[in-house]
Design an enzyme around this catalytic site. Structure first.
Site, short mmCIF file in Angstrom:
data_model
loop_
_atom_site.label_atom_id
_atom_site.label_comp_id
_atom_site.label_asym_id
_atom_site.label_seq_id
_atom_site.Cartn_x
_atom_site.Cartn_y
_atom_site.Cartn_z
N ARG A 96 0.83 -1.21 0.00
CA ARG A 96 0.00 0.00 0.00
C ARG A 96 0.86 1.26 0.00
O ARG A 96 1.79 1.39 0.81
CB ARG A 96 -0.92 0.00 1.22
CG ARG A 96 -1.60 -1.35 1.46
CD ARG A 96 -2.33 -1.40 2.77
NE ARG A 96 -3.50 -0.56 2.78
CZ ARG A 96 -4.14 -0.21 3.91
NH1 ARG A 96 -3.69 -0.63 5.09
NH2 ARG A 96 -5.19 0.56 3.85
N GLY A 133 -7.37 7.59 -2.22
CA GLY A 133 -7.48 7.01 -3.54
C GLY A 133 -6.57 7.60 -4.59
O GLY A 133 -6.67 7.25 -5.76
N THR A 168 -2.80 0.85 -4.27
CA THR A 168 -2.77 -0.24 -3.30
C THR A 168 -2.95 -1.55 -4.06
O THR A 168 -3.76 -1.63 -5.00
CB THR A 168 -3.91 -0.08 -2.26
OG1 THR A 168 -3.58 0.97 -1.36
CG2 THR A 168 -4.11 -1.36 -1.45
N GLU A 197 -11.11 2.24 7.73
CA GLU A 197 -11.36 1.01 6.97
C GLU A 197 -11.20 -0.17 7.92
O GLU A 197 -10.19 -0.28 8.61
CB GLU A 197 -10.39 0.90 5.80
CG GLU A 197 -10.58 1.98 4.75
CD GLU A 197 -9.63 1.83 3.57
OE1 GLU A 197 -9.13 0.71 3.36
OE2 GLU A 197 -9.40 2.82 2.86
N GLN A 224 -6.91 0.91 8.19
CA GLN A 224 -6.56 2.30 7.88
C GLN A 224 -7.44 3.24 8.67
O GLN A 224 -8.60 2.93 8.97
CB GLN A 224 -6.72 2.59 6.39
CG GLN A 224 -6.20 3.97 5.97
CD GLN A 224 -6.01 4.07 4.47
OE1 GLN A 224 -5.77 3.06 3.81
NE2 GLN A 224 -6.12 5.25 3.92
N ARG A 230 -7.92 7.66 8.71
CA ARG A 230 -7.46 8.98 8.26
C ARG A 230 -8.47 10.03 8.73
O ARG A 230 -9.64 9.72 8.97
CB ARG A 230 -7.34 9.02 6.73
CG ARG A 230 -8.64 8.78 6.01
CD ARG A 230 -8.55 9.11 4.52
NE ARG A 230 -7.72 8.16 3.80
CZ ARG A 230 -8.18 7.06 3.19
NH1 ARG A 230 -9.48 6.75 3.28
NH2 ARG A 230 -7.38 6.27 2.53
N HIS A 255 -25.75 44.24 0.14
CA HIS A 255 -25.27 45.27 -0.79
C HIS A 255 -25.66 45.00 -2.24
O HIS A 255 -26.10 45.91 -2.95
CB HIS A 255 -23.75 45.38 -0.66
CG HIS A 255 -23.32 45.69 0.73
ND1 HIS A 255 -23.40 46.95 1.26
CD2 HIS A 255 -22.82 44.90 1.71
CE1 HIS A 255 -22.97 46.93 2.51
NE2 HIS A 255 -22.62 45.69 2.80
#
Length: 899
Positions: free
Chosen positions: A117, A132, A136, A297, A309, A311, A857
């Site tokens: 990976r 992505g 991997t 994941e 994983q 993140r 405005h």
């Protein structure tokens, strides 16, 4: 010290992104959390990648070429990226590096299947996930195949999508390196993704689980719809079980393949509710460890969850940090609602872009209400106003008049069970931070101590027309005093002067009851006329015509004044030709050398003397002003030269005045023919006189604010220049990434935290990818609101009608005023407009914006110039293409895209 080529996951943690990349660092951190299982593996470090790159020194030249490419030149990016990938894959892995990798494999089991990976240093970051973007490979068998796939992972740093992503996020290709994670494969019964916050709404208390059979690749690649579960407070509150027809499974010989699922099993849930809740509890533990919501994941292996994983979720809008911190003098919050509700300041001030820290802090210090920062934007806490029935009704009424989407979003929150709509036994609740602010205030109006209240005009009876002249004179005198006094202040004394004198005077001007009375007199008269004339005459938005060419409107005068500049330039062809080639800010010095250049220079300088403090996004003090970048005005000047005849400014103003006068006579005549007509006509005449007296002044306070802010900025930039000259900072604009107090500290200590400035720069860059919500809760939910209308044609884009009339024309989608290229009859489509856009209004036929309200405005100036306008059209700049023909229904509030 010799850097290692290989580190086991147990040897690394999330602090070592530079060594093992984002994915490897997070996996190392995951492996240290109690109760979290991570498949065994190791990282091939960035040192190994640099060693391989050194085998092909010519690659650096190609990467330099890639860095210089136009980000829109996809073909060139594709070609150079492919060249770099081929070069990397063709490099033979040096023997000592290959030996280190195969040794690590031997310790784990050389014949075991592995996942190989990519793990780049610009990956899984708080500001950019890069999900992505690199490659991997699953179920890789044997050392030789693993070495080959490691090379492919290195090469994937330069996939076209990864290169483009880095350019969009402002990341230099030369600063990014690639590590590779090699992990033992697991063969799961189910796999998927867990978001510890709802990725759609942003709600931090709602977790979302996507689940499918087999490897998670089936979900990632989109070959199957997952089961979706929503979990709140350890309970599944919603779920959708999909028909999962296929799964991805590992092949005995390596690699993966798709497998059809038995029809009887397809609609069975991939997880039980109990497993989902257990998974979310595990996710909460991971979230707590990393300190932010996570995209995780996971795999279910033998009834046990393994994490492959985690993140950060980078698409979530941040939550204001200080929402629960009581302000000085606040009433204790006993009985407060369970959640807090924040209203966007930027949507009221027509600047939804992120602001730099110095701009945020100066606006906060000069505001009339407490403001909280999130995602580079400012918000006010409207919770307590919503919790009181009286103030809630007033807030919703003002919100509905200004921006129906804000009102609908607030009502959506109020309708929920988790908002407690009352605060018992709390005296003196402050008045509402109203969502339809007078431009005089850098906040939403608020009646804290000494602050303005809404509705002041009605309470004060008939306002005196003379107060407009008096207020303008007061403002001009205050500005002159500021300019005089600030000249003598330098170093720490400047910052003391700003806080203790200038900003306090700033707020006294804003909080002047006469100021609020004058603003509200014009606004309430407009509302009265629209409401009553619709009731009595069946006419929509009648005030739009009655306010044409109202006196004392400094913003509309600014647009007309640029027509006068064009008149001074038009007779001189050499000047016109010169301006068409202007590319830098020194062009004014060159004008005097040209025939007619002296007259052109004088006209532009006079304009800048009066309006040079303005710019797009002007509420942020760090934005470059027209005086600092006069070339910004050149496209608008040239458009005026091309599209108008001499004397256009005076003619347009007079035509508008005559139209308003004729409309007044028509309305009064029709009213007198009605039952009780004399009374109705008399009341209407008084309101017409009032609106024409006061509506123009509504634009002046914002002009005064920005005038003062430019004086602050000039003094602060002089201090920044001194810091550059003494070597404290490399560039004076670095102070934009400090708060005012931090700037003060640097001036006093002559020391600066360079890493803090860099972090702030990175954060500011990332904030541009976030869409600021109109309403945000303390749970993190961005509530957008909706137009609940069924009176528009199918396919039309719905918005708020702010200036009557219907117009067809060519849509010009313009996001940067400096890039405007308009022809007579064009319709301007943009995200938002503030007063700085007014010079463009004289040359267009209609207006469509994504943000705006009845009294903001753009709406005021559109009515002043008689332009049909619809504002608050969600995603207008995306749904309408530049050059399309559109029809703007400014009376009914919608836009049609024509064939």
């Amino acid at each position: 010290m010799i850097e290692p080529y290989v580190l086991s996951l147990q040897e690394v943690d999330e602090t070592q992104v530079a060594v093992v990349g984002g994915k490897g660092a997070h996996l190392g951190g995951l492996s240290r959390i109690e109760g979290v299982r991570v498949p065994a593996g190791f990282c091939v470090t960035t040192h190994a990648f640099r060693r391989v790159k050194a085998e092909a020194p010519s690659m650096d030249d190609v990467i330099d070429q890639l860095s210089r490419l136009d980000p829109h030149d996809r073909e060139a990016i594709r070609t150079l990226s492919a060249q770099i990938r081929r070069t990397i894959e063709e490099i033979a892995i040096p023997g000592d590096l290959a030996a280190a990798i195969t040794s690590a494999l031997a310790q784990l089991g050389a014949q075991t299947a592995y996942a190989v990976r990519s793990s780049a240093t610009a990956e899984d970051l708080p500001t950019a996930s890069f999900a992505g973007q690199q490659d991997t490979y699953l179920n890789v068998l044997g050392p030789e195949a693993i070495l080959q796939h490691i090379s492919r992972c290195w090469a994937s740093l330069f996939t076209e999508r990864a290169v483009t992503y880095r350019r969009r996020n402002g990341i230099d290709h030369r600063t990014v390196h690639m590590a590779v994670v090699v992990q033992q494969m697991v063969v799961p019964q189910a796999a998927g993704i867990l978001f510890t916050a709802d990725p759609v709404t942003g709600n931090r208390k709602v977790a979302t689980v996507d689940a499918g059979f087999g490897l998670g690749e089936a979900l990632v690649s989109g070959i199957v719809n997952p089961d979706v579960y929503k979990v709140r407070d350890a309970e599944v509150v919603a779920k959708t079980i999909a028909a999962k027809q296929r799964s991805v499974q590992a092949l005995p010989t390596g690699g993966t393949h798709e497998v059809a699922i038995d029809p009887q099993r397809q609609e069975q849930p991939a997880l039980t509710d109990a497993q989902v809740v257990r998974l979310v509890q595990l996710g909460r533990r991971i979230e707590a460890h990393f300190g932010s919501p996570q995209d995780i994941e996971w795999c279910l292996v033998d009834e046990d969850f393994q994490t492959v994983q985690s993140r950060p979720i980078t698409t979530l809008f941040p939550i204001p940090e200080a929402g629960d911190v009581p302000e000085a003098g606040d009433v204790p919050k006993t009985g407060d609602p369970e959640i807090h509700v924040y209203v966007s300041v930027g949507h009221q001030q027509m600047m939804t872009d992120p602001m730099k820290p110095l701009g945020l802090s100066v606006w906060q210090l000069t505001a009339m209400a407490p403001m909280y920062e999130a995602g580079g934007r400012l918000f006010v806490d409207a919770t307590r106003a919503l919790a009181s029935p009286a103030s809630r009704a007033r807030l919703l009424d003002l919100a509905g008049r200004s921006d129906p989407l804000t009102r609908d979003a607030l009502e959506t929150v109020l309708d929920r069970d988790d908002f407690v709509p009352s605060i018992p036994s709390i005296p003196s609740i402050p008045s509402i931070p109203a969502p339809s602010p007078p431009p005089s205030s850098p906040s939403l109006p608020d009646a804290g101590p000494g602050g303005p209240t809404t509705g002041g005009a009605s309470a004060a009876g008939e306002p005196d027309p003379a107060i407009v002249t008096e207020l303008i004179q007061r403002s001009q005198a205050s500005l002159a005093a500021l300019e005089r006094d600030i000249r003598t202040k330098t170093g720490p004394a400047l910052f003391d002067f700003l806080r203790e004198e200038a900003f306090e005077q700033h707020k006294r001007i804003l909080g002047d009851p006469l100021n609020i009375q004058a603003i509200m007199a014009g606004m309430e008269a407009t509302w009265w006329l629209n409401d009553k004339l619709r009731e009595w005459l069946g006419e929509k938005n009648a005030a739009d015509t009655l306010t044409l060419s109202a006196p004392d409107n400094v913003t509309s005068e600014m647009g007309l004044a640029l027509l006068d500049v064009a008149d001074a330039i038009r007779p001189h062809p050499e000047v016109v030709a010169f301006l068409q080639g202007v590319e830098d800010e020194d062009f004014l010095h060159e004008l005097a050398k040209l025939a007619g250049g002296t007259e052109a220079h004088a006209a532009i300088e006079a304009y800048l003397d009066r309006y040079g403090m303005r710019c797009v996004g002007e509420i942020d003090i760090t934005r470059p002003r027209w005086r600092e970048r006069p070339a910004t005005l050149v496209p608008a000047i040239l458009d005026n030269v091309r599209n108008f005849e001499p004397g256009a400014a005076e003619r347009r103003f007079e035509e508008g005045r005559q139209r308003a006068q004729a409309k007044e006579q028509e309305v009064l005549s029709r009213l007198r023919a009605l039952p009780e007509g004399d009374r109705k006509a008399g009341e209407t005449k008084r309101m017409i006189d009032r609106v024409r007296t006061f509506i123009g002044y509504r634009e002046y306070p914002k002009y005064a604010i920005i005038s003062r802010s430019f004086v602050y900025k000039q003094a602060l930039m002089t201090e920044a220049e001194r810091l550059v000259q003494t070597g404290v900072i490399p560039e004076k604009e670095d102070v934009f990434y400090l708060t005012l107090q931090e700037f003060h500290d640097v001036v006093r200590s002559r020391q600066v935290d360079d890493q803090l400035i860099q972090r702030r720069k990175d954060a500011f860059r990332s904030y541009h990818a976030l869409t600021a919500p109109r309403v945000l809760t303390s749970d993190g939910e961005a509530v957008t609101g909706a137009y609940r209308r069924d009176d528009v044609p199918a396919g039309a884009l719905i918005g708020l009608p702010v200036s009557a009339g219907t117009i067809e024309g060519r849509a010009r989608v313009i996001l940067d005023m400096a890039e405007a290229d308009l022809e007579t009859g064009d319709i301007l489509v943009t995200a938002f407009t503030d007063p700085s856009w007014s010079p463009l209004f004289v040359g267009i036929a209609g207006l469509v914006t994504e943000v705006g309200g009845l009294m903001t405005h753009g709406a005021v100036i559109a009515r002043e110039y008689g332009l049909p306008a619809v504002v608050g059209v969600e995603q207008a700049t995306r749904l309408i293409r530049d050059g399309q023909r559109i029809r703007v229904h400014g009376t009914d509030g919608y836009v049609e895209i024509l064939p």
